[in-house]
Scaffold this motif. Structure first.
Motif, PDB file in Angstrom:
ATOM      1  N   VAL A  22      69.559  -6.290  73.144  1.00 48.52           N
ATOM      2  CA  VAL A  22      70.184  -5.046  72.707  1.00 48.52           C
ATOM      3  C   VAL A  22      70.469  -4.186  73.929  1.00 48.52           C
ATOM      4  CG1 VAL A  22      69.894  -3.002  71.250  1.00 48.52           C
ATOM      5  CG2 VAL A  22      68.880  -5.168  70.552  1.00 48.52           C
ATOM      6  N   GLU A  23      71.646  -3.551  73.954  1.00 46.80           N
ATOM      7  CA  GLU A  23      71.994  -2.672  75.067  1.00 46.80           C
ATOM      8  C   GLU A  23      70.971  -1.552  75.197  1.00 46.80           C
ATOM      9  OE1 GLU A  23      75.971  -1.112  75.221  1.00 46.80           O
ATOM     10  OE2 GLU A  23      76.853  -3.109  75.061  1.00 46.80           O
ATOM     11  N   ASN A  24      70.611  -1.260  76.472  1.00 45.33           N
ATOM     12  CA  ASN A  24      69.591  -0.245  76.732  1.00 45.33           C
ATOM     13  C   ASN A  24      70.001   0.646  77.903  1.00 45.33           C
ATOM     14  OD1 ASN A  24      67.082   1.001  76.296  1.00 45.33           O
ATOM     15  ND2 ASN A  24      66.134  -0.206  77.911  1.00 45.33           N
ATOM     16  N   GLY A  25      71.285   0.977  78.000  1.00 48.69           N
ATOM     17  CA  GLY A  25      71.763   1.846  79.074  1.00 48.69           C
ATOM     18  C   GLY A  25      72.510   1.076  80.136  1.00 48.69           C
ATOM     19  N   VAL A  26      72.698   1.734  81.286  1.00 44.10           N
ATOM     20  CA  VAL A  26      73.395   1.120  82.415  1.00 44.10           C
ATOM     21  C   VAL A  26      72.580   1.326  83.684  1.00 44.10           C
ATOM     22  CG1 VAL A  26      75.719   1.331  81.454  1.00 44.10           C
ATOM     23  CG2 VAL A  26      74.776   3.209  82.777  1.00 44.10           C
ATOM     24  N   ASN A  27      72.758   0.434  84.640  1.00 43.71           N
ATOM     25  CA  ASN A  27      72.055   0.569  85.918  1.00 43.71           C
ATOM     26  C   ASN A  27      72.895   1.403  86.883  1.00 43.71           C
ATOM     27  OD1 ASN A  27      74.023  -1.158  86.932  1.00 43.71           O
ATOM     28  ND2 ASN A  27      72.675  -2.929  87.079  1.00 43.71           N
ATOM     29  N   GLY A  28      72.434   1.539  88.108  1.00 42.81           N
ATOM     30  CA  GLY A  28      73.134   2.345  89.107  1.00 42.81           C
ATOM     31  C   GLY A  28      74.528   1.856  89.435  1.00 42.81           C
ATOM     32  N   SER A  29      74.787   0.567  89.198  1.00 47.35           N
ATOM     33  CA  SER A  29      76.110  -0.015  89.464  1.00 47.35           C
ATOM     34  C   SER A  29      77.038   0.097  88.266  1.00 47.35           C
ATOM     35  CB  SER A  29      75.970  -1.486  89.841  1.00 47.35           C
ATOM     36  OG  SER A  29      75.118  -1.635  90.949  1.00 47.35           O
ATOM     37  N   GLY A  30      76.540   0.675  87.196  1.00 53.50           N
ATOM     38  CA  GLY A  30      77.354   0.810  85.995  1.00 53.50           C
ATOM     39  C   GLY A  30      77.336  -0.412  85.081  1.00 53.50           C
ATOM     40  N   GLU A  31      76.470  -1.400  85.390  1.00 59.07           N
ATOM     41  CA  GLU A  31      76.372  -2.599  84.550  1.00 59.07           C
ATOM     42  C   GLU A  31      75.423  -2.336  83.383  1.00 59.07           C
ATOM     43  OE1 GLU A  31      74.905  -5.323  87.442  1.00 59.07           O
ATOM     44  OE2 GLU A  31      76.894  -5.784  88.231  1.00 59.07           O
ATOM     45  N   VAL A  32      75.763  -2.892  82.253  1.00 58.35           N
ATOM     46  CA  VAL A  32      74.946  -2.705  81.054  1.00 58.35           C
ATOM     47  C   VAL A  32      73.596  -3.406  81.225  1.00 58.35           C
ATOM     48  CG1 VAL A  32      74.796  -3.152  78.568  1.00 58.35           C
ATOM     49  CG2 VAL A  32      76.982  -2.527  79.582  1.00 58.35           C
ATOM     50  N   LEU A  73      71.470  -2.212  63.807  1.00 58.70           N
ATOM     51  CA  LEU A  73      70.961  -1.647  65.054  1.00 58.70           C
ATOM     52  C   LEU A  73      71.872  -0.515  65.519  1.00 58.70           C
ATOM     53  CD1 LEU A  73      70.026  -4.901  67.015  1.00 58.70           C
ATOM     54  CD2 LEU A  73      68.453  -3.267  65.960  1.00 58.70           C
ATOM     55  N   SER A  74      71.279   0.488  66.155  1.00 58.56           N
ATOM     56  CA  SER A  74      72.064   1.621  66.630  1.00 58.56           C
ATOM     57  C   SER A  74      72.836   1.295  67.910  1.00 58.56           C
ATOM     58  CB  SER A  74      71.170   2.844  66.846  1.00 58.56           C
ATOM     59  OG  SER A  74      70.131   2.542  67.758  1.00 58.56           O
ATOM     60  N   ASN A  75      72.338   0.349  68.709  1.00 55.28           N
ATOM     61  CA  ASN A  75      73.017  -0.055  69.938  1.00 55.28           C
ATOM     62  C   ASN A  75      73.631  -1.439  69.770  1.00 55.28           C
ATOM     63  OD1 ASN A  75      72.149   2.296  71.138  1.00 55.28           O
ATOM     64  ND2 ASN A  75      70.475   1.343  72.256  1.00 55.28           N
ATOM     65  N   PRO A  76      74.707  -1.725  70.505  1.00 60.62           N
ATOM     66  CA  PRO A  76      75.296  -3.069  70.439  1.00 60.62           C
ATOM     67  C   PRO A  76      74.316  -4.141  70.903  1.00 60.62           C
ATOM     68  CG  PRO A  76      76.803  -1.513  71.483  1.00 60.62           C
ATOM     69  CD  PRO A  76      75.489  -0.812  71.341  1.00 60.62           C
ATOM     70  N   ALA A  77      74.477  -5.333  70.365  1.00 62.56           N
ATOM     71  CA  ALA A  77      73.628  -6.473  70.715  1.00 62.56           C
ATOM     72  C   ALA A  77      74.513  -7.629  71.147  1.00 62.56           C
ATOM     73  CB  ALA A  77      72.764  -6.877  69.531  1.00 62.56           C
ATOM     74  N   ARG A  78      73.906  -8.563  71.887  1.00 63.92           N
ATOM     75  CA  ARG A  78      74.685  -9.741  72.300  1.00 63.92           C
ATOM     76  C   ARG A  78      73.978 -11.017  71.883  1.00 63.92           C
ATOM     77  NH1 ARG A  78      74.446  -9.927  78.950  1.00 63.92           N
ATOM     78  NH2 ARG A  78      72.193 -10.113  79.101  1.00 63.92           N
ATOM     79  N   ASP A  79      73.181 -11.640  72.720  1.00 57.87           N
ATOM     80  CA  ASP A  79      72.636 -12.967  72.454  1.00 57.87           C
ATOM     81  C   ASP A  79      71.389 -12.932  71.571  1.00 57.87           C
ATOM     82  OD1 ASP A  79      74.597 -14.169  74.009  1.00 57.87           O
ATOM     83  OD2 ASP A  79      73.409 -13.978  75.838  1.00 57.87           O
TER      84      ASP A  79
END
Length: 74
Positions: free
Chosen positions: A16-26, A56-62
């Motif tokens: 589940v998506e949990n924000g972005v890092n300093g480089s802007g990657e999810v 879920l409130s955030n997008p999910a992937r695998d």
């Protein structure tokens, strides 16, 4: 020496998506769901994962099906 492997537990993990890092990657974290039946068909577990993803409130992937086995010398 004969060693046997017996499946002892199964769990489902959804990234589940949990924000972005300093480089802007999810950034993703895993939500784990235990208590999956050992003999559950993968198609059924996938359907459950899709249903969970839908609420879920955030997008999910695998999705991951984690299986733990006991091995013993018989």
């Amino acid at each position: 020496m004969a060693v046997s492997k017996v499946l002892s537990s199964t769990s489902l993990a959804i990234e589940v998506e949990n924000g972005v890092n300093g480089s802007g990657e999810v950034i993703y974290k895993k939500k784990n769901f235990s208590g999956i039946r050992i003999n559950a068909a993968p198609e059924n577990v996938f359907d459950v994962a899709e249903a969970i993803k839908g609420v879920l409130s955030n997008p999910a992937r695998d999705y991951f099906l984690n299986e733990t086995s006991k091995i013993a010398n018989v």
